[in-house]
Design a protein around this motif. Structure first.
Motif, mmCIF file in Angstrom:
data_model
loop_
_atom_site.group_PDB
_atom_site.id
_atom_site.type_symbol
_atom_site.label_atom_id
_atom_site.label_comp_id
_atom_site.label_asym_id
_atom_site.label_seq_id
_atom_site.Cartn_x
_atom_site.Cartn_y
_atom_site.Cartn_z
ATOM 1 N N UNK A 171 0.826 -1.207 0.000
ATOM 2 C CA UNK A 171 0.000 0.000 0.000
ATOM 3 C C UNK A 171 0.857 1.253 0.000
ATOM 4 N N UNK A 172 1.883 1.268 0.842
ATOM 5 C CA UNK A 172 2.771 2.428 0.912
ATOM 6 C C UNK A 172 3.470 2.657 -0.418
ATOM 7 N N UNK A 173 3.897 1.572 -1.053
ATOM 8 C CA UNK A 173 4.558 1.699 -2.348
ATOM 9 C C UNK A 173 3.638 2.278 -3.406
ATOM 10 N N UNK A 174 2.381 1.851 -3.378
ATOM 11 C CA UNK A 174 1.418 2.374 -4.348
ATOM 12 C C UNK A 174 1.177 3.861 -4.147
ATOM 13 N N UNK A 175 1.086 4.279 -2.881
ATOM 14 C CA UNK A 175 0.878 5.699 -2.581
ATOM 15 C C UNK A 175 2.068 6.522 -3.059
ATOM 16 N N UNK A 176 3.290 6.028 -2.799
ATOM 17 C CA UNK A 176 4.485 6.753 -3.219
ATOM 18 C C UNK A 176 4.567 6.853 -4.733
ATOM 19 N N UNK A 177 4.278 5.753 -5.439
ATOM 20 C CA UNK A 177 4.333 5.789 -6.905
ATOM 21 C C UNK A 177 3.330 6.789 -7.462
ATOM 22 N N UNK A 178 2.160 6.849 -6.842
ATOM 23 C CA UNK A 178 1.146 7.806 -7.293
ATOM 24 C C UNK A 178 1.636 9.242 -7.084
ATOM 25 N N UNK A 179 2.252 9.492 -5.942
ATOM 26 C CA UNK A 179 2.742 10.841 -5.664
ATOM 27 C C UNK A 179 3.873 11.234 -6.610
ATOM 28 N N UNK A 180 4.613 10.258 -7.090
ATOM 29 C CA UNK A 180 5.729 10.539 -7.999
ATOM 30 C C UNK A 180 5.307 10.565 -9.463
ATOM 31 N N UNK A 181 4.038 10.310 -9.729
ATOM 32 C CA UNK A 181 3.584 10.275 -11.105
ATOM 33 C C UNK A 181 4.208 9.154 -11.906
ATOM 34 N N UNK A 182 4.514 8.058 -11.222
ATOM 35 C CA UNK A 182 5.113 6.908 -11.904
ATOM 36 C C UNK A 182 6.614 6.992 -12.032
ATOM 37 N N UNK A 183 7.209 8.098 -11.629
ATOM 38 C CA UNK A 183 8.658 8.233 -11.709
ATOM 39 C C UNK A 183 9.332 7.669 -10.474
ATOM 40 N N UNK A 184 10.584 8.061 -10.271
ATOM 41 C CA UNK A 184 11.330 7.614 -9.109
ATOM 42 C C UNK A 184 12.159 8.778 -8.585
ATOM 43 N N UNK A 185 12.632 8.642 -7.353
ATOM 44 C CA UNK A 185 13.395 9.699 -6.722
ATOM 45 C C UNK A 185 14.851 9.299 -6.557
ATOM 46 N N UNK A 186 15.741 10.273 -6.673
ATOM 47 C CA UNK A 186 17.145 10.086 -6.334
ATOM 48 C C UNK A 186 17.582 11.306 -5.529
ATOM 49 N N UNK A 187 18.655 11.142 -4.747
ATOM 50 C CA UNK A 187 19.221 12.281 -4.026
ATOM 51 C C UNK A 187 20.584 12.569 -4.621
ATOM 52 N N UNK A 188 20.678 13.675 -5.351
ATOM 53 C CA UNK A 188 21.912 14.022 -6.038
ATOM 54 C C UNK A 188 22.111 15.525 -6.029
ATOM 55 N N UNK A 189 23.362 15.939 -5.945
ATOM 56 C CA UNK A 189 23.725 17.357 -5.905
ATOM 57 C C UNK A 189 23.000 18.096 -4.769
ATOM 58 N N UNK A 190 22.804 17.363 -3.675
ATOM 59 C CA UNK A 190 22.237 17.978 -2.479
ATOM 60 C C UNK A 190 20.745 18.169 -2.484
ATOM 61 N N UNK A 191 20.019 17.452 -3.350
ATOM 62 C CA UNK A 191 18.560 17.612 -3.363
ATOM 63 C C UNK A 191 17.898 16.363 -3.944
ATOM 64 N N UNK A 192 16.627 16.226 -3.631
ATOM 65 C CA UNK A 192 15.829 15.162 -4.230
ATOM 66 C C UNK A 192 15.443 15.551 -5.651
ATOM 67 N N UNK A 193 15.555 14.593 -6.560
ATOM 68 C CA UNK A 193 15.216 14.850 -7.956
ATOM 69 C C UNK A 193 14.400 13.682 -8.505
ATOM 70 N N UNK A 194 13.475 13.987 -9.419
ATOM 71 C CA UNK A 194 12.666 12.952 -10.056
ATOM 72 C C UNK A 194 13.335 12.468 -11.343
ATOM 73 N N UNK A 195 13.234 11.185 -11.562
ATOM 74 C CA UNK A 195 13.731 10.598 -12.807
ATOM 75 C C UNK A 195 12.680 9.637 -13.354
ATOM 76 N N UNK A 196 12.716 9.461 -14.681
ATOM 77 C CA UNK A 196 11.760 8.573 -15.334
ATOM 78 C C UNK A 196 12.456 7.528 -16.205
#
Length: 342
Positions: A171-196
């Motif tokens: 359930x938690x994974x589904x909620x996170x994926x929905x919030x990310x619009x199907x993308x994923x998160x990484x932490x780079x250059x000192x900030x969270x960034x979305x990638x697809x």
């Protein structure tokens, strides 16, 4: 030890919640069982002297009743995108510490964003992600850092023998994926960034006896929120063994099955943390059994330290900032095997 102090557990009848309730009792605390399902609470409390107090995040008065007289509250009920803020608000009204076991990256980020100023101003203690993902990796990275105040990179590689997810994990994974619009998160250059794009696959040199294993790179976990919250590390990367990543993603993977008297599954884990500054590396390695079960001693040790004043901060803080990381990890010796290099 708990010395008879009462600790409310919201989501007490969940898979992780049951481990937490048992650990609280082992440590001398008195759990108050709370959650949204009154029937499940009664079933869990049956045959014991434990108090069952149904509560809903949509009903602040019910949360206030659930927390009445408690010394602290542990939130084990996901999705935390829904439950964290209401339970934190109830803890602030009650004037008690709040700790949760959220692995949801966005929910943990929300806790820091929305409650840091209020909690610091009032001296409240709020520790999100005090679990296998988020808190454990943060403690290991903080211990590995030693006397360093900054590093260039932190790498957290999860060597799981398997990963049978709970219903809450799905359930938690589904909620996170929905919030990310199907993308994923990484932490780079000192900030969270979305990638697809697709996640890379590479080989990670786990120490013996596991040895080198194929891992999914940028398999981002809550460590990308907890570690940068207090450590100056612009690149935080997490990895997951390929087999475990496939299992947790497959729709037909069964839920965890108990194989011992403690209710633990057969799953084993090895967490390999490397922090790098220039050409120098420091490392922390931890081994144990069952990522859900080990969350219980993690979160209960945190509550014990908060209630006995063994903390280094107030406000919203991750495990590595709130506690003496090496000492905390040593206290977990009945549950994990730890090595720090050098």
């Amino acid at each position: 030890m708990g010395s008879g102090l009462t600790v409310a557990v919201f989501g007490a009848y969940g898979h992780t919640g049951r481990f937490v309730v048992a650990q609280l009792r082992d440590r001398g605390f008195i759990p108050v069982l709370s959650g949204r399902d009154a029937d499940k609470l009664r079933a869990l409390a049956s045959g014991s002297e434990l108090d069952a107090r149904p509560a809903s995040v949509d009903d602040p008065a019910s949360l206030d009743r659930a927390l009445a007289g408690a010394a602290a509250v542990i939130n084990c009920a996901g999705p935390f995108a829904t439950t964290a803020a209401p339970v934190i608000e109830a803890a602030l009204r009650a004037g008690i510490p709040y700790v949760d076991v959220a692995a949801e990256i966005e929910a943990n980020a929300d806790t820091f964003t929305h409650f840091t100023d209020r909690a610091h101003a009032t001296g409240a203690v709020i520790v999100p992600a005090m679990a296998f993902y988020g808190g454990f990796g943060d403690l290991l990275a903080t211990a590995a850092m030693g006397d360093w105040t900054a590093a260039d990179e932190a790498h957290i590689a999860y060597g799981l023998s398997s990963w049978h997810p709970t219903a809450g994990t799905r359930t938690a994974g589904a909620v996170s994926r929905q919030r990310r619009g199907g993308g994923r998160l990484v932490y780079t250059k000192g900030r969270l960034a979305h990638r697809h794009d697709d996640q890379p696959t590479l080989e990670w040199p786990f120490p013996d006896p596991m040895g080198p294993r194929a891992v999914i790179g940028e398999f981002t976990m809550a460590d990308v929120v907890t570690i940068p919250s207090h450590l100056s590390i612009p690149e935080v990367r997490t990895y997951m063994t390929v087999e475990a990543a496939r299992e947790v993603s497959a729709p037909d993977t069964p839920t965890p099955a108990a194989v011992d008297a403690l209710g633990r599954s057969a799953q084993t884990f090895l967490v390999d943390v490397v922090v790098r500054s220039g050409n120098t590396e420091r490392r922390a390695v931890a081994r144990g059994q069952d990522i859900y079960a080990v969350t219980a001693p993690l979160v209960v040790e945190a509550v014990d330290r908060i209630l006995t004043g063994r903390t280094k901060s107030v406000g919203v803080a991750s495990a590595g900032e709130m506690f003496d990381a090496p000492d905390f990890l040593r206290a977990l010796s009945p549950h994990i095997d730890l090595k720090l290099y050098p």
